[in-house]
Motif scaffolding. Sequence first.
Motif, short mmCIF file in Angstrom:
data_model
loop_
_atom_site.label_atom_id
_atom_site.label_comp_id
_atom_site.label_asym_id
_atom_site.label_seq_id
_atom_site.Cartn_x
_atom_site.Cartn_y
_atom_site.Cartn_z
N PRO A 282 0.82 -1.23 0.00
CA PRO A 282 0.00 0.00 0.00
C PRO A 282 0.85 1.27 0.00
N VAL A 283 1.96 1.23 0.72
CA VAL A 283 2.83 2.41 0.78
C VAL A 283 3.41 2.70 -0.60
N TYR A 284 3.92 1.67 -1.25
CA TYR A 284 4.52 1.86 -2.57
C TYR A 284 3.50 2.29 -3.62
N ARG A 285 2.27 1.76 -3.47
CA ARG A 285 1.24 2.12 -4.44
C ARG A 285 0.96 3.62 -4.44
N GLN A 286 1.06 4.22 -3.26
CA GLN A 286 0.70 5.63 -3.15
C GLN A 286 1.80 6.56 -3.62
N MET A 287 3.01 6.00 -3.83
CA MET A 287 4.12 6.87 -4.21
C MET A 287 3.92 7.41 -5.63
N PRO A 288 4.26 8.68 -5.86
CA PRO A 288 4.27 9.17 -7.23
C PRO A 288 5.41 8.48 -7.98
N ASP A 289 5.23 8.21 -9.25
CA ASP A 289 6.26 7.54 -10.04
C ASP A 289 6.60 6.20 -9.35
N SER A 290 5.54 5.45 -8.97
CA SER A 290 5.72 4.27 -8.13
C SER A 290 6.56 3.18 -8.80
N PRO A 291 7.53 2.64 -8.05
CA PRO A 291 8.32 1.54 -8.61
C PRO A 291 7.59 0.20 -8.51
N TYR A 292 6.41 0.19 -7.89
CA TYR A 292 5.69 -1.08 -7.69
C TYR A 292 5.02 -1.50 -8.99
N VAL A 293 5.34 -2.68 -9.48
CA VAL A 293 4.76 -3.18 -10.72
C VAL A 293 4.10 -4.53 -10.44
N GLN A 294 2.82 -4.60 -10.75
CA GLN A 294 2.05 -5.82 -10.51
C GLN A 294 1.38 -6.24 -11.81
N ALA A 295 1.43 -7.52 -12.13
CA ALA A 295 0.83 -8.00 -13.38
C ALA A 295 0.34 -9.42 -13.19
N PRO A 296 -0.71 -9.82 -13.93
CA PRO A 296 -1.18 -11.20 -13.84
C PRO A 296 -0.05 -12.17 -14.15
N TYR A 297 -0.07 -13.30 -13.48
CA TYR A 297 1.01 -14.26 -13.61
C TYR A 297 0.40 -15.63 -13.83
#
Lengths: 548, 320, 295
Positions: A282-297
């Motif tokens: 949740p913390v990373y999601r809120q960051m601008p220019d977020s480095p968090y990358v999530q994709a179906p696997y």
Amino acid sequence: MPSALFSALPAVAIALLLSACGTGESNVVSGNRDGILHYGNGSEPQGLDPHVVTGIPENHIVRALFEGLAVKNPYTLEPEPGVARSWDISDDGRVITFHINPRARWSNGDAMSAHDYVWSWQRLLSPAMGAEYNYMLFPVKNARAFASGDITDFAEVGVKALDDLTLQVTLTERTPYFLQLMDHYSTFAVHRPTVEKFGGATNRFTRWTRVENMVSNGAFRLKEWLLNRRIVVEKSATYWDRDRVRLNGVVYYPTENVVSEERMFRVGQLHYTQSVPLDKIPVYRQMPDSPYVQAPYLGTYYFLLNTTRPPLDDVRVRRALSLAVDRDKLNDTVLMGTVVSAYSITPPDTLGYYPPKLFGHDAQRARELLAQAGYPGGAGWPGLELTYNTSEDHRKIAVALQQMWQDTLDIEVSLANQEWKVYLDSVTQMHFQVARRGWIGDYVDPNNFLDLFLTGGGNNNTGFADPRYDELILEQAPRAATRRERFAIFHAAETRLMQQMPIIPIYTYTSKHLIHPSVRGMPSNLMDSLNLKYVWLDRQWQADGGGG
Amino acid sequence: MAGRRRGRLSVWRFITLRLLQAIPVILVVITATFFLVRIAPGGPFDSEKPVTREVRAALEAQYRLDLPLHRQYLSYLGDLARGDLGPSFKYSGRSVNELIAAGFPVTAELGLYALLVALVVGGGAGIIAALKPHTAQDYLPMSAAMIGICMPSFLLGPLLVLVFGIHLDWLPVSGWGDISGDKVLPSITLGAAYAAYIARLGRAGMLEVLHQDYIRTARAKGLPQWQVVLKHGLRGGLLPVVAFLGPAFAGLLAGSFVVETIFQIPGLGRFYVQAAFNRDYTMILGTTVFLSVLIVLFNLLSDILAAWMNPRLRAQYGRH
Amino acid sequence: MSTETLAEIARAERGTSLWADAWLRLRRNKLALIGFAVLSLFVVIALLTPWIAPYSYQAQNLELGASPPSAQHWLGTDIFGRDLLTQILYGGRISLAVGFVATAVALLIGVTWGAIAGYAGGRVDAVMMRLVDILYALPFMIFIVLLTVVFGRNLLLLFLAIGAVEWLTMARIMRGQIQSLRQQEFVEAAISLGLSPATLIRRHLVPNALGPIIVYTTLTIPSVMLLEAFLSFLGLGVQPPQTSWGLLISYGAETMEEYPWLLVFPGLALTLTLFCLNFLGDGLRDALDVRGARD
């Protein structure tokens, strides 16, 4: 001695302070300048021999060092030229002819040839080798018979070098996903003279993969291998497509602990993490220019139900348990919305295939089913044990499920976490009632998920046995003329499976990474597959004042 | 009387005797471990994607698991006698000797620094506290020690990293010998647990000794306080600490696992614990044999040290 | 008078006065009494937990999730929305039981073992202490895994497993103490008075060696509580939704940045217990320290 110790005290204190001054330039900053990617790889690889290793961390490094005949495009996952410049497929789909790129070279300068593949595949399939992934080549004619020792003459196996640059592969039957398998490390070629020099083809104990010995054919070559510390690869000067390789090297870190890995990323020691701690998302999601990358696997998280023992031998009980699970609520709360609820085994959009959805969360219907099975309102319930291997995330899911079943069905379910190998033993011996399981696809095709539940299959582990299901998967699907027809058969089979409910699907996996914004050319895809040839580091990013 | 007979033993004879005793100790450890790991559920080749029967048979043949158990055991002993700990099951193409050689120097260095931290901080705190019991000079260091005990390394490590690695940005958050200063936080983390023990045990031991007659005699002779403490107090007072340190230092091998994982340190602790998780038979045996040698050596060392520190025992050894 | 009657008198005198004096001295030590009182309170709370806990320990509120301390939940809630105070109360039952019982097991074995080895010396000592060396070296994790498989999971097993590990260092410390006391004049005197070894060990050696043992015991209790969490990860010990302080702390450590209260409060419970134990332990040590008391 004790007085000496006291006089040493200030010296130690000063030494500690001095060494504490600043941490210098971060890996990300220096990496962006020098074109070196710093990559969190999850754990120390068990080795680097493509025919020996089996895990995901191994896969990442082996695929940097070696290249298959055809490779997956990271954007589309369609096969594109690798060692083979092109290939022809016969009309019946059974004969594939690969044309080796004449510029393809081993890292010692030797030219690659079709013979390398004949020899390497013989190595993979040799019974004495004990290669765990030898079944990747089982679609090839007579490969299975050779691997089990039923035939001993490799000439009978459907692999032939027509000339130095032409490899002809004959399959038992049409196998739509065969080209994908050419990008699996088990089918990669190894350098025969090197392997033989250090101990022979089927010897697993050789030193040929050491830095000083290794000869490979990929975009990178092995430069440094420090156990449990790091593995460094550098751009290969002999790779046929070297002009397209933009990275100068990659450093792989055995980041076993996901929390430590995240901290390394935070201070700029890594460009890329293998995983992200759930609570940090949740913390990373809120960051601008977020480095968090999530994709179906391409993977499914599910629970095995032991259908051979009461009360789970009753399909109504199995369905009641499955219907009582509120997957969306689980995902939204405990799992922080990081997955996709699943109601069947095959992940949605597997090469355009969508699995049937026969049910949803239905507390009322679940209670009715349980009552019909003889346990109205949980009365007379004999108890149930849910087994999972020790892990924070599995525990969270098990605890949530335990309570959902308690609340919805008023039944007692106890939890039992087990150490990994104990858990594996329980599952294969079927010493469990409900057991947590996950399956990650080796290639993108519904077959890779549906053949798990063939009667007596090694990964079935539920006691599910349905002759009609076996026939659909084994007999009818391979004979289908078109993709649509084939998928219709799969759909029918999967419908049968989910009506019987030998498993409780929970969610479709997602890949979750932290990727530094300076990393480019690293698209998300269903296989979480990375092709380093496409990756580059944006030097500009740092100049824009990003820092790290 | 046993005590009097031992009194005549020379130090060298004592050491030789103990080293001879080590042989059956290590043999028992090897035998017990060898059979324990075979009984434990799950084998080295079990994985989430089960292998076929043929592949399993081939693997077992490659690792000689197809032989009868007693022959495996005898051949292991034979290899061991030649100093060969066998190939690792998990890390293909690596021998157990090689893995231990790679990991041990790192763990030993980490352990040494941790011990230094523990002795300086813990020993210091214990002595200071014992000099003025039941005053602030006692309560303050002892409270710190107790908090240290309550802080398992899986908690202290990340906490130190957050403060000094991330928020203050003074020290690296991981690694060992890669970036300057990356050895500081792991050493403190591992040392803290031991420091707390040493502080508490040291205080108790010192208090015990400071009441003894010979200390009172020394004081009565008018020797200054610090001389009494250093010359006489420490030797007797740190006796329990020394008894604790022998196994503690050998136990670092297993104990450093958590710290090595938190800080990504390529030490033996990770191999030791992972070997058990992986059912890497040869690796479990190899690290256990190695550990038992260490335990024998360090317990011996701590017993010698204890004898040297114990004024009465020393007098007897010295008589010879 | 025969030497036997002399010994009888000496023993009777020493025995009664030692423990009575100790009790008197302990009563004068305020900190030790506070420690004792708080620990007793903890034990009473643990016994009464099912009746005084504000919430059910397994009732979840997934929508609420992890929430900081509030009027409804004084210590906040965990990620399942379960009341943390309730978790700590129930966890205390397990942790206190494990801490005290396992340590008592370790104490009993360790002190007996160490005392006998230290007193007997020679071959008996060598064999006993080499056995300790062997147990140190055996791979603990494999041993635990085997235990769970052979006996299944239960709390009694957990106590025994922990006790079986923790007594080793205790035995080494005890042996060292006895060995050093063995050489002192009053022991020689007692032997010459004809006291049997068992009486000598029980009446004179053990009480005189108790200082470091008491301290080590008070240190063992919290470390046993933390060890219990590790064993739970191996599949031995408590299973969710049951919990313990060790487990709560290890879960809390994972999320110390996001939900600090999940770490702070269980940590406080453990720290408080340790402080009380140590005050009590120090008090006991001082009280039993015969020579110190003569000052």
